[in-house]
Design a protein around this motif. Structure first.
Motif, PDB file in Angstrom:
ATOM      1  N   LEU A  20     -40.386   5.316   3.742  1.00 24.65           N
ATOM      2  CA  LEU A  20     -39.081   4.770   4.035  1.00 24.65           C
ATOM      3  C   LEU A  20     -38.139   5.879   4.458  1.00 24.65           C
ATOM      4  O   LEU A  20     -38.301   7.029   4.085  1.00 24.65           O
ATOM      5  N   SER A  21     -37.157   5.527   5.246  1.00 31.07           N
ATOM      6  CA  SER A  21     -36.168   6.503   5.673  1.00 31.07           C
ATOM      7  C   SER A  21     -35.332   6.931   4.487  1.00 31.07           C
ATOM      8  O   SER A  21     -35.334   6.271   3.441  1.00 31.07           O
ATOM      9  N   PRO A  22     -34.595   8.067   4.615  1.00 31.14           N
ATOM     10  CA  PRO A  22     -33.816   8.535   3.472  1.00 31.14           C
ATOM     11  C   PRO A  22     -32.852   7.514   2.900  1.00 31.14           C
ATOM     12  O   PRO A  22     -32.537   7.553   1.718  1.00 31.14           O
ATOM     13  N   SER A  23     -32.386   6.575   3.701  1.00 28.33           N
ATOM     14  CA  SER A  23     -31.409   5.613   3.220  1.00 28.33           C
ATOM     15  C   SER A  23     -32.020   4.280   2.811  1.00 28.33           C
ATOM     16  O   SER A  23     -31.325   3.368   2.401  1.00 28.33           O
ATOM     17  N   PHE A 134     -42.011  22.670   9.780  1.00 27.26           N
ATOM     18  CA  PHE A 134     -41.513  21.339   9.440  1.00 27.26           C
ATOM     19  C   PHE A 134     -42.183  20.274  10.295  1.00 27.26           C
ATOM     20  O   PHE A 134     -42.497  19.178   9.807  1.00 27.26           O
ATOM     21  N   ALA A 135     -42.414  20.577  11.572  1.00 29.85           N
ATOM     22  CA  ALA A 135     -43.061  19.610  12.460  1.00 29.85           C
ATOM     23  C   ALA A 135     -44.448  19.233  11.957  1.00 29.85           C
ATOM     24  O   ALA A 135     -44.867  18.071  12.044  1.00 29.85           O
ATOM     25  N   SER A 136     -45.186  20.205  11.409  1.00 29.36           N
ATOM     26  CA  SER A 136     -46.513  19.915  10.880  1.00 29.36           C
ATOM     27  C   SER A 136     -46.430  18.973   9.677  1.00 29.36           C
ATOM     28  O   SER A 136     -47.224  18.027   9.547  1.00 29.36           O
ATOM     29  N   PHE A 137     -45.451  19.207   8.797  1.00 31.51           N
ATOM     30  CA  PHE A 137     -45.255  18.325   7.647  1.00 31.51           C
ATOM     31  C   PHE A 137     -44.861  16.923   8.109  1.00 31.51           C
ATOM     32  O   PHE A 137     -45.382  15.919   7.595  1.00 31.51           O
ATOM     33  N   THR A 141     -46.922  13.399   7.417  1.00 30.91           N
ATOM     34  CA  THR A 141     -46.333  12.362   6.562  1.00 30.91           C
ATOM     35  C   THR A 141     -45.806  11.167   7.333  1.00 30.91           C
ATOM     36  O   THR A 141     -45.528  10.121   6.735  1.00 30.91           O
ATOM     37  N   GLY A 142     -45.643  11.309   8.657  1.00 34.08           N
ATOM     38  CA  GLY A 142     -45.052  10.228   9.430  1.00 34.08           C
ATOM     39  C   GLY A 142     -43.570  10.057   9.178  1.00 34.08           C
ATOM     40  O   GLY A 142     -43.013   8.972   9.365  1.00 34.08           O
ATOM     41  N   ARG A 143     -42.907  11.146   8.771  1.00 30.28           N
ATOM     42  CA  ARG A 143     -41.478  11.113   8.478  1.00 30.28           C
ATOM     43  C   ARG A 143     -40.737  12.059   9.401  1.00 30.28           C
ATOM     44  O   ARG A 143     -41.339  12.805  10.170  1.00 30.28           O
ATOM     45  N   ASN A 144     -39.407  12.026   9.303  1.00 30.18           N
ATOM     46  CA  ASN A 144     -38.600  12.983  10.051  1.00 30.18           C
ATOM     47  C   ASN A 144     -37.588  13.689   9.161  1.00 30.18           C
ATOM     48  O   ASN A 144     -36.602  14.240   9.626  1.00 30.18           O
ATOM     49  N   ALA A 145     -37.851  13.667   7.848  1.00 31.71           N
ATOM     50  CA  ALA A 145     -36.987  14.347   6.884  1.00 31.71           C
ATOM     51  C   ALA A 145     -37.835  14.744   5.685  1.00 31.71           C
ATOM     52  O   ALA A 145     -38.841  14.094   5.378  1.00 31.71           O
ATOM     53  N   GLY A 153     -44.334  -0.201  -6.520  1.00 25.05           N
ATOM     54  CA  GLY A 153     -44.292  -1.462  -7.242  1.00 25.05           C
ATOM     55  C   GLY A 153     -42.915  -1.883  -7.689  1.00 25.05           C
ATOM     56  O   GLY A 153     -42.759  -2.557  -8.706  1.00 25.05           O
ATOM     57  N   GLY A 154     -41.894  -1.494  -6.947  1.00 22.41           N
ATOM     58  CA  GLY A 154     -40.523  -1.811  -7.305  1.00 22.41           C
ATOM     59  C   GLY A 154     -39.796  -0.698  -8.024  1.00 22.41           C
ATOM     60  O   GLY A 154     -38.592  -0.792  -8.254  1.00 22.41           O
ATOM     61  N   VAL A 155     -40.508   0.356  -8.386  1.00 24.22           N
ATOM     62  CA  VAL A 155     -39.887   1.512  -9.035  1.00 24.22           C
ATOM     63  C   VAL A 155     -39.420   2.487  -7.956  1.00 24.22           C
ATOM     64  O   VAL A 155     -40.231   2.946  -7.149  1.00 24.22           O
ATOM     65  N   PRO A 156     -38.129   2.828  -7.901  1.00 19.24           N
ATOM     66  CA  PRO A 156     -37.654   3.753  -6.872  1.00 19.24           C
ATOM     67  C   PRO A 156     -38.147   5.171  -7.101  1.00 19.24           C
ATOM     68  O   PRO A 156     -38.086   5.701  -8.210  1.00 19.24           O
ATOM     69  N   VAL A 157     -38.650   5.773  -6.033  1.00 23.04           N
ATOM     70  CA  VAL A 157     -39.187   7.136  -6.067  1.00 23.04           C
ATOM     71  C   VAL A 157     -38.453   7.954  -5.010  1.00 23.04           C
ATOM     72  O   VAL A 157     -38.510   7.628  -3.818  1.00 23.04           O
ATOM     73  N   LEU A 158     -37.748   8.996  -5.441  1.00 23.86           N
ATOM     74  CA  LEU A 158     -36.994   9.862  -4.546  1.00 23.86           C
ATOM     75  C   LEU A 158     -37.716  11.193  -4.397  1.00 23.86           C
ATOM     76  O   LEU A 158     -37.975  11.869  -5.386  1.00 23.86           O
ATOM     77  N   CYS A 159     -38.041  11.560  -3.165  1.00 23.50           N
ATOM     78  CA  CYS A 159     -38.678  12.848  -2.873  1.00 23.50           C
ATOM     79  C   CYS A 159     -37.638  13.819  -2.352  1.00 23.50           C
ATOM     80  O   CYS A 159     -36.919  13.506  -1.400  1.00 23.50           O
TER      81      CYS A 159
END
Length: 336
Positions: A20-23, A134-137, A141-145, A153-159
């Motif tokens: 998911l995106s940061p927001s 950063f580009a390799s990461f 991960t398929g992310r941009n941040a 399972g409904g539990v919020p996980v912040l990386c």
């Protein structure tokens, strides 16, 4: 040989998932009677055999796992072919569909090598740009941040993660974590959001917080975060925040594998929970002489987390022996 030199010298040989995106917001939290189980590991660092064993063990002990978090040091150095090797191992073993990747310091070690077989720290960065690391990461991960929110399972996980490799910006620094105002603002917003909904939050960050879990009373861990006080202030307000950190490679048998960290002035006198994730590759310990040394016993350990409406159960697992090491039940202060 100091620890940093050992880790660099040992880096020689060795599935992207959408996040998911940061927001973005996680799904609704568990309702009364439901319990969500997921797993956390860290510090693979090229030990793909033990990574595979860990995945097999997790699938056997928690076949319906809602997710797997990898809390940094995914690779030994950050080469694309090392990320691909992790992907290949992941594809050969059972694993949850939901994955949460955290960036670690080892994802920034390509600049210490002239090529994958030639260590050349004297000529750092050997033509490698910070942007390429950063580009390799992001590719993997398929992310941009580096920071993001997902749901197990409904539990919020912040990386969380560093947005700079510090040695590019200050020759006196190396692996220290730097977080932007945007990342701090996002973190503060998400913590407040879930606190208002009386929902526990899982925070994954590779580097340990000072004066928390095993080993972090050492001076060498005091400056992992360039803005440590700001980060502690953000986290310290919330008793139902759970922070999981890697990096130390200290064994989970130690008594301070998990602690409550109280931040003075936060208004939260009970603090928040901090937990060591163990490691997949190479154990370390205090050598009793002011330094650290590798342990003689191989390390391959991680965690299972079980979140219910009224408590969180944290279980330490030894994947090498297939045994549970210990467990802790933490009552939720804002149980719905």
């Amino acid at each position: 040989m100091d620890r940093r030199s050992f880790l660099v010298a040992a880096g020689g040989t060795v599935a992207a998932t959408a996040a998911l995106s940061p927001s973005a917001q996680a799904a609704p939290p568990p309702s009364a009677g439901d319990r969500v189980r997921f797993n956390l590991i860290s510090d693979i660092q090229g030990d793909l055999a033990d990574f595979g064993r860990a995945l097999d063990d997790l699938a056997a002990t928690n076949p319906d796992s809602a997710g797997l978090g990898i809390v940094g040091d995914i690779t030994p150095r950050g080469y694309d072919f090392e990320y691909d090797a992790v992907r290949s191992t992941l594809d050969k073993h059972p694993h949850p569909a939901e994955l949460a990747w955290v960036i670690g310091n080892h994802e920034f070690y390509v600049p210490k090598w002239r090529d994958p077989d030639t260590l050349a720290q004297d000529t750092w960065p050997n033509g490698t740009t910070e942007e390429s690391l950063f580009a390799s990461f992001y590719r993997f991960t398929g992310r941009n941040a580096v920071y993001t929110e997902t749901s197990f399972g409904g539990v919020p996980v912040l990386c969380l993660g560093t947005e700079r490799y510090s040695h590019y910006h200050d020759p006196q620094l190396w692996d220290e974590v730097w977080m932007s105002d945007e990342q701090f603002g996002w973190l503060e917003d998400r913590l407040a959001h879930w606190a208002q909904r009386r929902t526990p939050v899982m925070v994954l960050t590779h580097h340990p917080l000072p004066n928390t879990v095993s080993g972090t009373q050492r001076q060498s861990y005091a400056n992992e975060y360039l803005q440590a006080e700001r980060l502690l202030t953000a986290l310290g307000k919330y008793p139902d925040v759970f922070v999981f950190t890697g990096h130390t490679h200290y064994h989970l048998e130690l008594p301070d594998w998990t602690v409550r960290r109280v931040v003075p002035g936060s208004g939260n006198l009970e603090g928040f929970t901090v937990v060591n994730t163990g490691a997949i590759e190479t154990g370390w310990r205090d050598d009793g002489k002011g330094g650290e040394e590798t342990t003689t016993r191989a390390l391959n350990q991680g965690l299972q987390i079980e979140v219910g409406a009224r408590d969180v159960v944290i279980k330490a697992r030894d994947f090498a022996t297939g045994t549970w090491l210990k467990q802790l039940t933490v009552p939720l202060h804002n149980a719905a």
